[in-house]
Design a protein around this motif. Structure first.
Motif, PDB file in Angstrom:
ATOM      1  N   ASP A  19       0.913  -1.037   0.213  1.00  0.00           N
ATOM      2  CA  ASP A  19       0.140   0.060   0.016  1.00  0.00           C
ATOM      3  C   ASP A  19       0.671   1.270  -0.063  1.00  0.00           C
ATOM      4  OD1 ASP A  19      -2.255   1.622   0.087  1.00  0.00           O
ATOM      5  OD2 ASP A  19      -2.869   1.199   2.243  1.00  0.00           O
ATOM      6  N   LYS A  20       0.557   2.110  -0.894  1.00  0.00           N
ATOM      7  CA  LYS A  20       1.395   3.352  -0.918  1.00  0.00           C
ATOM      8  C   LYS A  20       1.528   4.260   0.292  1.00  0.00           C
ATOM      9  CE  LYS A  20       2.387   6.858  -4.364  1.00  0.00           C
ATOM     10  NZ  LYS A  20       2.518   6.997  -5.715  1.00  0.00           N
ATOM     11  N   SER A  21       0.442   4.318   1.158  1.00  0.00           N
ATOM     12  CA  SER A  21       0.385   4.948   2.466  1.00  0.00           C
ATOM     13  C   SER A  21       1.310   4.460   3.585  1.00  0.00           C
ATOM     14  CB  SER A  21      -1.151   4.814   2.988  1.00  0.00           C
ATOM     15  OG  SER A  21      -1.481   3.548   3.246  1.00  0.00           O
ATOM     16  N   VAL A  22       1.757   3.054   3.273  1.00  0.00           N
ATOM     17  CA  VAL A  22       2.823   2.703   4.134  1.00  0.00           C
ATOM     18  C   VAL A  22       4.163   2.204   3.553  1.00  0.00           C
ATOM     19  CG1 VAL A  22       1.061   1.359   5.768  1.00  0.00           C
ATOM     20  CG2 VAL A  22       2.324   0.284   3.657  1.00  0.00           C
ATOM     21  N   GLY A  23       4.258   3.169   2.407  1.00  0.00           N
ATOM     22  CA  GLY A  23       5.655   3.396   1.759  1.00  0.00           C
ATOM     23  C   GLY A  23       5.706   2.131   0.820  1.00  0.00           C
ATOM     24  N   GLY A  24       4.815   1.635   0.365  1.00  0.00           N
ATOM     25  CA  GLY A  24       4.801   0.559  -0.729  1.00  0.00           C
ATOM     26  C   GLY A  24       4.798   0.983  -2.063  1.00  0.00           C
ATOM     27  N   SER A  25       4.722   0.107  -2.965  1.00  0.00           N
ATOM     28  CA  SER A  25       4.743   0.430  -4.387  1.00  0.00           C
ATOM     29  C   SER A  25       3.523   0.256  -5.029  1.00  0.00           C
ATOM     30  CB  SER A  25       5.823  -0.343  -5.098  1.00  0.00           C
ATOM     31  OG  SER A  25       5.536  -0.357  -6.496  1.00  0.00           O
ATOM     32  N   PHE A  26       2.878   1.359  -5.830  1.00  0.00           N
ATOM     33  CA  PHE A  26       1.620   1.383  -6.363  1.00  0.00           C
ATOM     34  C   PHE A  26       1.650   0.171  -7.416  1.00  0.00           C
ATOM     35  CE2 PHE A  26      -1.373   2.674  -9.771  1.00  0.00           C
ATOM     36  CZ  PHE A  26      -2.392   2.392  -9.089  1.00  0.00           C
ATOM     37  N   TYR A  27       3.075   0.281  -8.273  1.00  0.00           N
ATOM     38  CA  TYR A  27       3.060  -0.744  -9.369  1.00  0.00           C
ATOM     39  C   TYR A  27       3.107  -2.118  -8.923  1.00  0.00           C
ATOM     40  CZ  TYR A  27       5.446  -3.256 -13.089  1.00  0.00           C
ATOM     41  OH  TYR A  27       5.992  -4.370 -13.809  1.00  0.00           O
ATOM     42  N   LEU A  28       3.636  -2.497  -7.659  1.00  0.00           N
ATOM     43  CA  LEU A  28       3.440  -3.933  -7.105  1.00  0.00           C
ATOM     44  C   LEU A  28       2.287  -4.324  -6.733  1.00  0.00           C
ATOM     45  CD1 LEU A  28       7.075  -3.973  -5.409  1.00  0.00           C
ATOM     46  CD2 LEU A  28       6.366  -5.105  -7.640  1.00  0.00           C
ATOM     47  N   GLN A  29       1.573  -3.244  -5.938  1.00  0.00           N
ATOM     48  CA  GLN A  29       0.282  -3.348  -5.634  1.00  0.00           C
ATOM     49  C   GLN A  29      -0.752  -3.773  -6.855  1.00  0.00           C
ATOM     50  OE1 GLN A  29      -1.782  -0.230  -3.764  1.00  0.00           O
ATOM     51  NE2 GLN A  29      -2.504  -1.509  -1.978  1.00  0.00           N
TER      52      GLN A  29
END
Length: 125
Positions: A85-95
């Motif tokens: 999740d982007k809000s926890v520093g993740g990647s939108f692409y991977l999501q």
């Protein structure tokens, strides 16, 4: 001398052409055999791969599942979706890849369930 050189070039081209034609025929035969082995389900599965952009194997690798177990798929999907999740520093692409993999596996489960229903409905003689 030039005559012999031209003959060598022509013979080499003929040999290469025959080898290419033989390899092409073998590839067509192998492709046809693989398609026959997959049967009708292979066509539906291939269509699902084309729609989602992911093969079944790629989707299984992304969600880290070896068998089509709905509970395991859902558990891994939820975990990977939250982690990326982007809000926890993740990647939108991977999501988005996780979502596409989940959709592809859900479609495969639907195809398998449909095939199972069709087999059960077939009259036994």
């Amino acid at each position: 001398m030039a005559k012999y050189l031209a003959q060598i070039i022509v013979m080499g081209a003929q040999v290469a052409g025959r080898a290419f034609a033989r390899a092409l025929r073998q590839e067509f035969a192998a492709s046809r055999a693989a398609a026959d082995a997959r049967g009708r389900a292979g066509h539906q599965s291939a269509a699902a791969s084309n729609l989602s952009g992911l093969s079944l194997q790629e989707a299984q690798q992304i969600l880290n599942v070896s068998k089509l177990n709905p509970e395991e798929i859902q558990k891994n999907y939820e975990h990977l979706f939250k982690v990326n999740d982007k809000s926890v520093g993740g990647s939108f692409y991977l999501q988005s890849k996780v979502v596409r993999a989940w959709e592809r596996l859900q479609e495969e489960l639907r195809i398998q369930a449909q095939e199972k229903r069709e087999k059960e409905q077939m009259p036994k003689t």
